[in-house]
Each structure stands twice: as C-alpha cells, then as structure tokens.
Design an enzyme around this catalytic site. Structure first.
Site, PDB file in Angstrom:
ATOM      1  N   GLY B 216      82.769 -59.661  45.908  1.00 42.58           N
ATOM      2  CA  GLY B 216      83.871 -60.340  46.575  1.00 42.58           C
ATOM      3  C   GLY B 216      84.936 -60.767  45.580  1.00 42.58           C
ATOM      4  O   GLY B 216      85.194 -60.077  44.584  1.00 42.58           O
ATOM      5  N   SER B 217      85.480 -61.937  45.826  1.00 39.04           N
ATOM      6  CA  SER B 217      86.637 -62.367  45.038  1.00 39.04           C
ATOM      7  C   SER B 217      86.328 -62.640  43.577  1.00 39.04           C
ATOM      8  O   SER B 217      87.241 -62.716  42.762  1.00 39.04           O
ATOM      9  CB  SER B 217      87.243 -63.616  45.658  1.00 39.04           C
ATOM     10  N   THR B 218      85.043 -62.813  43.232  1.00 36.26           N
ATOM     11  CA  THR B 218      84.754 -62.999  41.809  1.00 36.26           C
ATOM     12  C   THR B 218      85.174 -61.755  41.018  1.00 36.26           C
ATOM     13  O   THR B 218      85.458 -61.835  39.834  1.00 36.26           O
ATOM     14  CB  THR B 218      83.259 -63.266  41.544  1.00 36.26           C
TER      15      THR B 218
END
Lengths: 519, 487
Positions: B216-218
């Site tokens: 995801g956004s990591t």
C-alpha cells in the site's frame, strides 16, 4: 591292563598318552568370561552409570558355568574339544549382556526382554548339558533310540497343532504353553531328528546308496527305503503349512538332506532334497498368502506400502537401520537405539549387537559361530563310528544352518523367518536345546580324540592309553540293546569292553609301523 | 563319509562367507543410505540425546533443554513460547525443526565444524557433548511491547536497528506455542501439529517474514525515492495531484483515499503529497518515472530477494519491468503499492531502516553471537551492507518528508513528546469486500535513528473498515519505539 599297554620305544608318532589337562580351554574360558562380564559392566555403566543390578550374581553364574563345565569335562570327557565350551560361554555371555541392555532401555516394546529369566535358562541349559556329559558315557548308546527319536521328533513337531496347548504367536504356530510355561518344541525336535537320521542312515546307507534304478545318471533309491524319509519330509512340510514356520521347516529339511548326502555320498540326494523343498516352498508361496507376503517383504522391504502394512517390512527395515547405524565399529554398549527394532532381544538380536558393536563385532560373532561349527565338523571327521560321524556332522550343520537362516533372513540373503540365534537370542527352549547340542558334540569329540587302543591295518596301539584290554568284537553295543545293522563300512571298529562278551582277541603290537590316518 | 564331510564343511564355509558379505554390505556400503532414510529416527534421537544449547534473549534463555527421564534424555522447553515463536521456531520429534532451531542446528547440537576443538576436548575428557548457546539480537522490552500493543489483532511487527540491521523485535499474531510441538508425547505433538497446519489463520507461518502483503502507501517511500534519485524531483517539486487520475491505456481511474482531492489547486509539493499520502500524485509520478526506475529502486531496497536472518525469509516482490503485460495502468497501481507488489513486514521495515541509515541498506540478522559451552564466542554476527538504496541527500529529504507525515500528516498517532519520529502510513486494499490491511512504518529519533519499525495489522484489526494505517498501526509502532529508546 596288560601287554598291549606296553608300547615299544622308538615309534615315529607319539600318540596322546596322558589325559590332557585342558589348559587351553581354561585360558580361553578366562577370555570368554572377561568379554562376557566386561559386557555386563559396560552395559550397566552406559545405561545407569553403575554396575547393573545383579552384576556379581550374573558374572558369578557365568563363571560358575564355565568352571563346572571345565571340571566335568576334565573328569568325564578329558579328550573333548577345548574350544567349543569357551566359544559357547562367550556367545551366551554376550547374548545375556545384549538382552540386559535392551531390558535396561526401558522402551515399551522391550518389555519382553528379561535378562534374569534368560540367565536362569542359560544356567539350566548348561547344567543339563553337563549332566548329559556326566551320565552319557558313550554317544553310541543313543543309537538304540533311533526310532524312538523319530517318534519323539514327530510328536514334538506336532505339539503346537494340538488345541489347548498349541499357541500361535505372530502368525507362527510353533509354541506350546503348558502350566504357564511356553516352549518351542521344534528346538528339541531338531536334536531328536538328528539322532534319528544318524541312526537310520548309518543302518540303511548301503541300501539307499546301491539299490534302485539309475535314471539320467542319478542313482534313485527304492521307494520302500524312502518310507521314513518321506514321513519326515511330510512332517517338515506340515510345519511349513500348518505352523507357518518357514525357518524350522527349512532347518529340518536342511538337516535331512545334509545327512542323506553324508551317509550315501550321493549328490543325487541333494538334488532330490532341494527339488522336494523347492516344490513345497513353491506351492506354499502360491497357496498361502502369508508365505507370498514374506516374499514381497524380502524383495522390496523399502516399499512404502509394505513398510506401513501390518506384518510388513517395518521390522526388517528397522533392523537394517540398526545395522547401518552401527557401521564399522558400532555405537558402543548402551549408546545406540537397538530397541527401535521389534523383538530386538530375540529374533533380531543380531541387529542389536550390530548396532552397538558394529561390523567388527558381528564379523567376530560369525567367526565364533563358524569356529563352533567347524569344531563340530572336525569331530565328525575324527570320530571312528558312522553313527557318531553322522550325529556330529548333523548337529554341527544344523547349528550352521540355523545361524544362516537367522542372519541371512535379517541381512536379506533369504526371506526372513522366525528362528533364534543359538545361545544369544532370548528363549528358554532355544538355550536348553543348543546347550544339549553342545553336550553331544563334546561327548562325541571326546570319543573322537580319545587315543584309540585299537590298531587298525597294522597300526600300533598306543601304550598306556587304555584302561581296558583291547578286544575286537563284531558289534559295539551290548547284546541286549544291539542295534540292527553293522558298523559303517570303512570305519574302524570301535573299542569295546569284554564285559559284553563275544570273541575276544588280543592284538599284538607290531613295532615299526607308523600310525597314520585311515585313508 | 569323510569326503562328504569335508564338502559339507566347505558348504558351511560358503554359507558363513555369504553372511559376512551381506553384513558388510549393509553395515559398510549401504550404511549412509540407511542412515539418511527419513524413516530412520536415529538422527532425531541422536539430537535429542545431547544437551542442546539454549537460545538466549537479553541474558534469559527463551529456549532450553532440560534433562528428563525418558528415552530421549532431554526435553526442549520454550520459556515464552508464543512470544518468540517467529524467531525460535520449534524442535520437534513430529514436525522437525524450524527458524533459528533449524538454521543454527549445527551449533545448537554441537556438531558445527567450528566446534571441533570442543568436540575433541569432550572426547578426551569424557564429558558428554553439549551444544552452543545462540544469543539473539532481540530487545526483550521491544518484543514484549510489540506483542502487547498488537493485542489480539492479526498482524506482525518488525523492528530493526538501522545502522546494523540487527532485528530488535519480531512478533507475529496469531502465534503458537512451540512447547506443544516439542513434547515427547508424539501423539499429542502430532495432533497439535495437524491442528496448526489446518488452522484457518496459519499460525505456524510467521507473518513477519513468511507472509507477504500489498504494501500500500508505505511503498510510496520507494516511489518517492526513485523520483528524488532521478534528479528531476526534490521534496519541494510541485507535482500534479488531481482528484482522480486515469493512467494512459485504461479507463479505470485511481481515486484518492476517501475520494477527496489532495489539494484545492490539484497540485502540491512532493513532500505534501507524501505527507497526506496522495494516491493520484504518486500514481502519476510512477507513470512518469517508468517501470525500470521503480523496479530498480525496489530492488535496491531489497525486493525480490530472500534474506537469511539466519533462517530464510520470503522474498517481497516487485513485478518484472520487462514483462509486456506491465502496462502503464499497472505501473500507476504499483507506484502506490498495489497490483502485484507485495512485501513482508521485514521488507517494509528495511525500507524505513535504509532511509534512516543515510540510504545504506544493512542485511537484517537476528543472531548476535554464539558461545560454546565454555562461553567462548565461536561466531559473532557482524553488520553487512547490502546496498546503497538511495544517496545520503535523498535519504535526508525522505527523512524530512516522513517527519512531516508524523508532525501533521496521516501519521500523527505516532507522535512521541520530545522526540522526532519519521513515519509513513499505509492502507492496503487486497481483496474486494474485505477490509484493507493497515500499515505503518517509522524510525526515530529522526536526527539519529536508533530504531526502524514496520507494523501491519490485517484487515484493520479491531477498527475494521474504519481502519487506516495512521489510526490502527501507528500506535503500535509508537509503543515499540518507546520501548527501544527507553530501554
């Protein structure tokens, strides 16, 4: 105690004159005891860190057996072979140590291992053997019991089939249970059969050899001469079929063929015997599922399906693992996992020794067995009467065959069968019977090596060797119990006592002729 | 009869020679094969029969062997079984060995080549052989904090020391108790093993190292790093941040989280885009940078590699840029850590750790040192540089951007008074109709990083569909950071 006792000086060969003092045996016994008690001590040290419980008792017992045996031999059979007793004491000691080690493992499947009871049976076996040596002064008196022995053998073989006392254990019906004691009568039957075959064949060897037609270059015996032999053949097949014990049946059959060959000197007997057994085994394999299952296990033990099947190859594969783990030098007493193998203390004691003493130990063990067997065969070669030859040869061969069937089965030379390794495997019947075999071999070897007072073909009678006047008789037994037939042809006439009557003639010594082996 | 007797003696001789040959064949030539047969339990017996060395955390044994009175001799015991299970693994008659018990088996059982002097000594002095002790890099306080903070949510926590790659904490939930597999009651062990194998949430697999999630956004950290490394961007570069973005070659648009615009002007600085985790900006950025640049950057951070920590981990994956199916639409999704991009929690912690360590990626490891029974150190874990993931200046800019995330962005829940925390949230879609996984990765203090953490909580944990990485996962990371820095 007369003129014949005096030997002239200047002979080329000096025969035994004095009774041997059996120093060699004494020395070997010390070695055997050291190995046996050393094994007890090492087993205890490896498992409990101290001498095992009852160490002194067990060691004392073993030493007692050795000492009593030695003394009995000195008194009653001073000329007997000096290697057999130490070898047997060694085997028995190592067997006890192995069983003790398995008992001390505490493993659940080793609950049956019982070194104490086996020690008691060893003691009993040895004492019975020594009693036989003490009271049986001449093995030839057994010849009187030729047909009795046959009947005893057949009865023993059939006992396990009797309802009520017969017992089936692990698929084989070879056990008898009476008054809380179980025994394997087949172990004793092998001795009875050896006596029967020896007695029967020494009498009938000529008819078996010479009468009958010759077909395809093979001298075939007459049917009527075959009667008793066929009875025993049927009996041994009966063992195979009804008691499901391939090993015992093979043992009887092997004994039988070997003695026929020895007596008749006809190779055709070996072929006939093998053909008969082969036919029997073939039909057994096709007709009985348990025999064909054994074959599968023999050929493909590592097969996953066979390994997992009940009564499949689990045991033999575990045995092979134990042997593999032992390697060249073994894990050492108490350091391996021989108890992983089912019946590691009886049928598979060979793998227990193999795991902890390694290939080195097993080769030594086989050599000790070979030594006992070859000593037995030497006795047969040296003894002068036909009955003694056949009996000693048969008993020695049956022991060799038993070792072969057991070890060959474990190492996959032949299909696995349920026989016990003589003197080592746990089992009272086996111990008693094999000690009896040893007693007979020792008795015959005493007679074989006892200096002959009878010069044959111009030989010199040794001086001072005999306590009795030398006589030549037509027979070697008392008139009352005279067996049928004549002594084996070509065998020197045995000594006999004048008390038996008959024509007596004193042989004059003939100086100057060398004493040599009969051709 | 003597001729036949002699022949019979020869037959006997042949029989015995045959027995000797067959015995030799088995015990000498066939022995290796027999000893290695997997149905032969002697190997395990031999290992159970020696005093296996302990596995030590912070001076306390978490796995140890105690003498017992059965046929095996020693029982393996795990002091805090479920807590350390992802590290220790198990030592079982039924299921064999795993994790450190497996990877350091030779040292634990004393058979390693390096221990030959000890074995020789044992042989000469008659002392029973003993295994070596394996000391882990784990900080027991951080491990416990991570365990407590996760509560009964499914997920994992990994904490690393950025300058060395030492693993400070590694927790996976749900866990299992290795004691239940190590029991010598093989029936019980077998039943339990079957049960664990068939359990729906796979407790035997460590979610920290043997489980991959969409990051995801990591993953925007990787995309941002690629942008900065390209030289065409810096943290102040203004990038397009539309309300929705439709990559070329598709008509499916990528929305922002919650469907809100990232900025009233539809553009913002790269730093702001990361701070609020703007999907459209990073999707566009990814298409602009291209597959090669993203893949290379991901590779530099450790994607598509297994690590021996000392047990082997799963590889995180970034798709092959040469794959013709890797169209722009997928590049856009990959740039925000979706589509076929997957990562282990360890990998995500390594991204934060590399940024914290001036761009240098250190190989993660969990075994500090191994001592033989005389307490001599026989092996020492040493830090090893894997790669320069980004340049020091890029690392610097990324650090500043991540500090912004925690100060007034999506990760404010990780703020610690008196400490500058740098972090990045993630909320990973993984299956339609299921709640997203919540991620948070961080390191602190930003000026002199001592610890880098990654936290994943499956399906948002207790918060369910309401979960975001910032809300659910950040507090866990905070707890671990506090435990490490206060310890």
């Amino acid at each position: 105690m007369s003129a014949v006792a005096e030997a002239p000086a200047g002979r080329t060969v000096e025969p035994h004159q004095r009774r041997p003092i059996r120093l060699a045996e004494l020395f070997l016994l010390v070695l055997a005891l050291a190995a046996g008690t050393g094994a007890f001590a090492m087993v205890g040290r490896a498992t409990t860190g101290a001498l095992p419980e009852g160490f002194w008792l067990a060691s004392g017992m073993l030493a007692g057996v050795a000492l009593v045996g030695h003394v009995v031999l000195r008194i009653r059979a001073p000329w007997a072979d000096q290697v057999i007793l130490p070898a047997v004491v060694l085997l028995n000691g190592l067997g006890l140590a192995t069983i003790l080690r398995l008992e001390l493992s505490g493993a659940r499947n080793m609950a049956g291992a019982d070194a104490t009871s086996n020690a008691v049976y060893s003691l009993l076996g040895a004492l019975v053997a020594f009693a036989v040596l003490w009271f049986l002064r001449d093995h030839r008196s057994l010849r009187r019991f030729t047909y009795t022995a046959m009947i005893v053998g057949l009865v023993l073989v059939m006992l396990p089939l009797l309802p009520g006392i017969g017992q089936e254990i692990n698929g084989a019906r070879i056990w008898v249970r009476v008054a809380g004691m179980s025994m394997q009568p087949a172990e004793f039957a092998k001795i009875a059969f050896a006596v029967f075959f020896a007695g029967y064949l020494v009498t009938n060897r000529d008819t078996l050899t010479l009468a009958g037609k010759k077909i395809l270059g093979l001298q075939l015996p007459r049917v009527r001469d075959l009667g008793p032999i066929l009875i025993v053949w049927v009996a041994s097949l009966g063992v195979l079929v009804f008691e499901r014990d391939l090993g015992t049946s093979l043992l009887f059959f092997g004994l039988f063929v070997a003695l026929l060959y020895l007596a008749t000197e006809r190779f055709s007997w070996v072929l006939i015997g093998l053909a008969l057994f082969g036919a029997g085994a073939f039909f057994a394999a096709t007709l009985f599922p348990h025999v064909s299952a054994r074959m599968d296990v023999w050929l493909n033990p590592f097969d996953e399906a066979l390994y997992d099947r009940t009564g499949g190859s689990f045991q033999i594969v575990q045995g092979l693992f134990a042997l593999g783990a032992g390697g060249l030098f073994g894990a050492g007493w108490g350091e391996g996992y021989p108890h992983r193998v089912p019946y590691a203390y009886s049928d598979f004691i060979y793998t227990s020794v193999g795991e902890e003493l390694g290939l080195t130990g097993l080769l030594a063990l086989l050599l000790v067995y070979l030594l006992v067997v070859q000593r037995g065969l030497r006795t047969a070669l040296a003894v002068r009467d036909g009955f003694g030859k056949l009996l000693a040869g048969g008993l020695a061969f049956v022991m060799a065959l038993q070792v072969f069937v057991v070890v060959g089965g474990i190492t996959r030379l032949i299909p696995l069968t349920g026989l016990t390794l003589p003197f080592m495997a746990q089992g009272g019947s086996s111990l008693l019977a094999n000690w009896l075999v040893v007693a007979l071999l020792l008795r015959i070897s005493d007679s074989a090596r006892r200096p002959s007072a009878l010069p044959v073909r111009g030989q010199v009678a040794p001086g001072g060797a005999s306590h009795e006047p030398v006589v030549v008789g037509t027979d070697d037994a008392a008139p009352a119990g005279r067996p049928a037939g004549t002594p084996a042809s070509g065998t020197p006439l045995p000594r006999r006592s004048p008390a038996y009557g008959g024509p007596t003639e004193v042989i004059e010594p003939q100086p100057g002729t060398p004493r040599g082996e009969r051709p | 009869m003597n001729t036949t007797l002699r022949r019979l003696a020869s037959v006997v001789m042949v029989m015995f020679v045959a027995l000797m040959v067959s015995t030799t064949w088995i015990q000498f030539f066939q022995a290796d094969e027999l000893n290695n047969d997997n149905r032969n339990v002697r190997k395990i017996y031999a290992e159970y029969g020696t005093a296996r060395g302990p596995i030590v955390v912070g001076g306390e044994a978490v796995a140890s062997s105690t003498p017992v009175d059965d046929e095996f001799g020693y029982q393996r015991q795990y002091a805090d079984g479920p807590l350390y299970a992802p590290l220790t693994g198990y030592f079982s008659l039924v299921s064999g060995t795993s994790r450190v018990e497996d990877a350091e088996n030779d040292y634990l059982n004393g058979q390693a080549d390096a221990l030959w002097v000890d074995r020789l000594q044992n042989l000469l002095t008659g002392v029973d052989p003993q295994g070596s002790s394996v000391e882990l890099t784990i900080d027991p306080a951080a491990q416990q904090a991570a365990w407590d903070a996760l509560g009964d949510q499914r997920g994992a926590v990994v904490a690393l020391e950025p300058s060395t790659g030492r693993i400070l904490a590694m927790v996976s939930k749900p866990s299992f108790d290795p004691n239940e597999l190590a029991t010598h009651d093989t029936q019980a062990a077998n039943d339990r093993y079957e049960e664990l194998l068939n359990a729906e949430d796979d407790p035997l697999l460590s979610r920290a190292t043997h489980w991959t999630y969409p990051p995801g956004s990591t993953f925007k950290l990787v995309t941002a790093a690629a942008a900065l490394e390209s030289g065409r961007y810096d943290s102040g570069t203004v990038v397009d941040a539309p309300e929705t973005y439709t990559p070329p070659g598709t008509d499916r648009s990528i929305p922002n989280y919650g469907g809100t615009p990232c900025s009233p002007t539809d553009e913002q600085t790269l730093a702001d885009a990361l701070r609020i985790s703007c999907n459209t900006a990073f999707a566009r950025l990814g298409v602009d940078l291209g597959t090669e640049a993203l893949a290379e950057q991901a590779q530099d951070f450790g994607f598509n590699q297994r690590f021996d920590v000392p047990f082997s981990t799963y590889a995180s994956s970034f798709p092959n840029p040469q794959d013709p199916g890797f169209a722009d639409a997928f590049v856009a999704l990959s740039a925000i850590g979706q589509w076929e991009v997957t990562a282990t929690p360890l990998q995500v912690a390594m991204i934060a750790s590399a940024i914290a360590n001036d761009g240098e990626l250190m190989a993660p490891y969990s075994v500090d040192r191994i001592r033989d029974p005389e307490l001599e150190v026989v092996r020492e874990g040493s830090p090893r540089r894997l790669s320069e993931a980004v340049s020091p200046s890029t690392a610097d800019q990324l650090t500043q951007m991540m500090v912004g995330v925690v100060e007034d962005g999506s990760g404010t829940a990780a703020q610690i008074p008196g400490l500058t925390v740098a972090g990045k949230t993630g909320t990973a879609q993984w299956q339609d109709g299921r709640d997203p996984h919540a991620w948070f990765t961080a390191f602190a203090p930003a000026e002199d990083p001592q610890v880098a953490v990654a936290v994943v909580i499956e399906e948002g944990g207790d918060a369910g569909s309401e979960a975001t990485g910032g809300r659910v996962a950040a507090p866990v990371a905070k707890a671990v950071i506090e435990a490490v820095l206060n310890g």
